[in-house]
Scaffold this motif. Sequence first.
Motif, PDB file in Angstrom:
ATOM      1  N   THR A  29      37.969  28.628  39.963  1.00 42.12           N
ATOM      2  CA  THR A  29      36.768  29.187  39.928  1.00 42.12           C
ATOM      3  C   THR A  29      38.281  30.727  39.729  1.00 42.12           C
ATOM      4  O   THR A  29      37.461  32.059  39.202  1.00 42.12           O
ATOM      5  CB  THR A  29      37.067  29.467  41.432  1.00 42.12           C
ATOM      6  N   GLU A  30      39.736  30.281  40.619  1.00 46.96           N
ATOM      7  CA  GLU A  30      40.197  31.921  39.853  1.00 46.96           C
ATOM      8  C   GLU A  30      40.616  32.235  38.755  1.00 46.96           C
ATOM      9  O   GLU A  30      40.551  33.224  38.130  1.00 46.96           O
ATOM     10  CB  GLU A  30      41.537  32.077  41.233  1.00 46.96           C
ATOM     11  N   ALA A  33      38.086  33.451  37.092  1.00 42.20           N
ATOM     12  CA  ALA A  33      37.449  35.029  37.386  1.00 42.20           C
ATOM     13  C   ALA A  33      38.031  36.077  36.594  1.00 42.20           C
ATOM     14  O   ALA A  33      37.156  36.999  36.283  1.00 42.20           O
ATOM     15  CB  ALA A  33      37.077  35.060  39.007  1.00 42.20           C
ATOM     16  N   LYS A  34      39.096  35.301  36.317  1.00 38.99           N
ATOM     17  CA  LYS A  34      39.851  36.217  36.008  1.00 38.99           C
ATOM     18  C   LYS A  34      39.965  36.459  34.089  1.00 38.99           C
ATOM     19  O   LYS A  34      41.247  36.845  33.531  1.00 38.99           O
ATOM     20  CB  LYS A  34      41.269  36.204  36.437  1.00 38.99           C
ATOM     21  N   ASP A  64      37.271  39.079  37.477  1.00 38.06           N
ATOM     22  CA  ASP A  64      36.269  39.840  38.542  1.00 38.06           C
ATOM     23  C   ASP A  64      38.341  39.428  39.035  1.00 38.06           C
ATOM     24  O   ASP A  64      39.115  38.477  39.808  1.00 38.06           O
ATOM     25  CB  ASP A  64      36.310  39.403  39.922  1.00 38.06           C
ATOM     26  N   ASN A  66      40.384  40.027  40.838  1.00 38.15           N
ATOM     27  CA  ASN A  66      41.041  40.660  42.158  1.00 38.15           C
ATOM     28  C   ASN A  66      40.586  39.499  43.139  1.00 38.15           C
ATOM     29  O   ASN A  66      40.574  39.082  44.453  1.00 38.15           O
ATOM     30  CB  ASN A  66      40.306  41.507  42.608  1.00 38.15           C
ATOM     31  N   PHE A  67      39.816  38.337  42.378  1.00 37.69           N
ATOM     32  CA  PHE A  67      39.131  37.715  43.733  1.00 37.69           C
ATOM     33  C   PHE A  67      40.106  36.123  43.584  1.00 37.69           C
ATOM     34  O   PHE A  67      41.093  36.274  43.108  1.00 37.69           O
ATOM     35  CB  PHE A  67      37.892  36.789  41.670  1.00 37.69           C
ATOM     36  N   LYS A  68      39.664  36.200  44.800  1.00 39.47           N
ATOM     37  CA  LYS A  68      41.013  35.212  46.042  1.00 39.47           C
ATOM     38  C   LYS A  68      40.020  33.897  46.366  1.00 39.47           C
ATOM     39  O   LYS A  68      38.912  34.542  46.702  1.00 39.47           O
ATOM     40  CB  LYS A  68      41.467  35.931  46.989  1.00 39.47           C
ATOM     41  N   PHE A  69      40.235  32.537  46.171  1.00 41.97           N
ATOM     42  CA  PHE A  69      39.067  31.837  46.176  1.00 41.97           C
ATOM     43  C   PHE A  69      39.156  31.366  47.930  1.00 41.97           C
ATOM     44  O   PHE A  69      40.273  31.280  48.161  1.00 41.97           O
ATOM     45  CB  PHE A  69      39.615  30.525  45.827  1.00 41.97           C
ATOM     46  N   THR A  87      32.016  33.845  48.162  1.00 45.28           N
ATOM     47  CA  THR A  87      32.407  35.158  47.654  1.00 45.28           C
ATOM     48  C   THR A  87      33.065  36.355  47.504  1.00 45.28           C
ATOM     49  O   THR A  87      33.253  36.934  48.940  1.00 45.28           O
ATOM     50  CB  THR A  87      31.433  34.976  46.735  1.00 45.28           C
ATOM     51  N   PRO A  88      34.173  37.311  46.971  1.00 42.25           N
ATOM     52  CA  PRO A  88      34.164  38.563  47.578  1.00 42.25           C
ATOM     53  C   PRO A  88      33.141  39.590  48.127  1.00 42.25           C
ATOM     54  O   PRO A  88      33.012  40.450  48.755  1.00 42.25           O
ATOM     55  CB  PRO A  88      34.617  39.408  45.998  1.00 42.25           C
TER      56      PRO A  88
END
Length: 112
Positions: A29-30, A33-34, A64, A66-69, A87-88
């Motif tokens: 996912t990270e 997202a990046k 995204d 800035n996404f953090k799992f 999710t964020p």
Amino acid sequence: MKKLLLLAVASTFIISCSKGPESAAKNFTENLAKGKVDEAKKYATQSTGKLLDFAGGFGALPVDPNFKFESVKDSIVDNKAWVTYKTPNGQKKDIELVKIDGKWLVNMESKK
């Protein structure tokens, strides 16, 4: 004493290197997202990789940086696992994984 120290070091190494479904879900996912689709595909089944390629061709993969799992929970039954993450915006989502050749991989299926 040396044997005890060696055993402690070896145990720590084995535990820290073990990759469970939560780790695979996080890496998938990270990276996705990046915008690192090729890196995300390393944590996905072959069919999931094809879905990512298809979606990416249409520009349907939002980025995204800035996404953090944030894992909420996980469940493992035999060679299948489900990881719930936030999710964020606070929504909870589930991601399915399968164990293939001893490695946990994200398994997404197309919705028909």
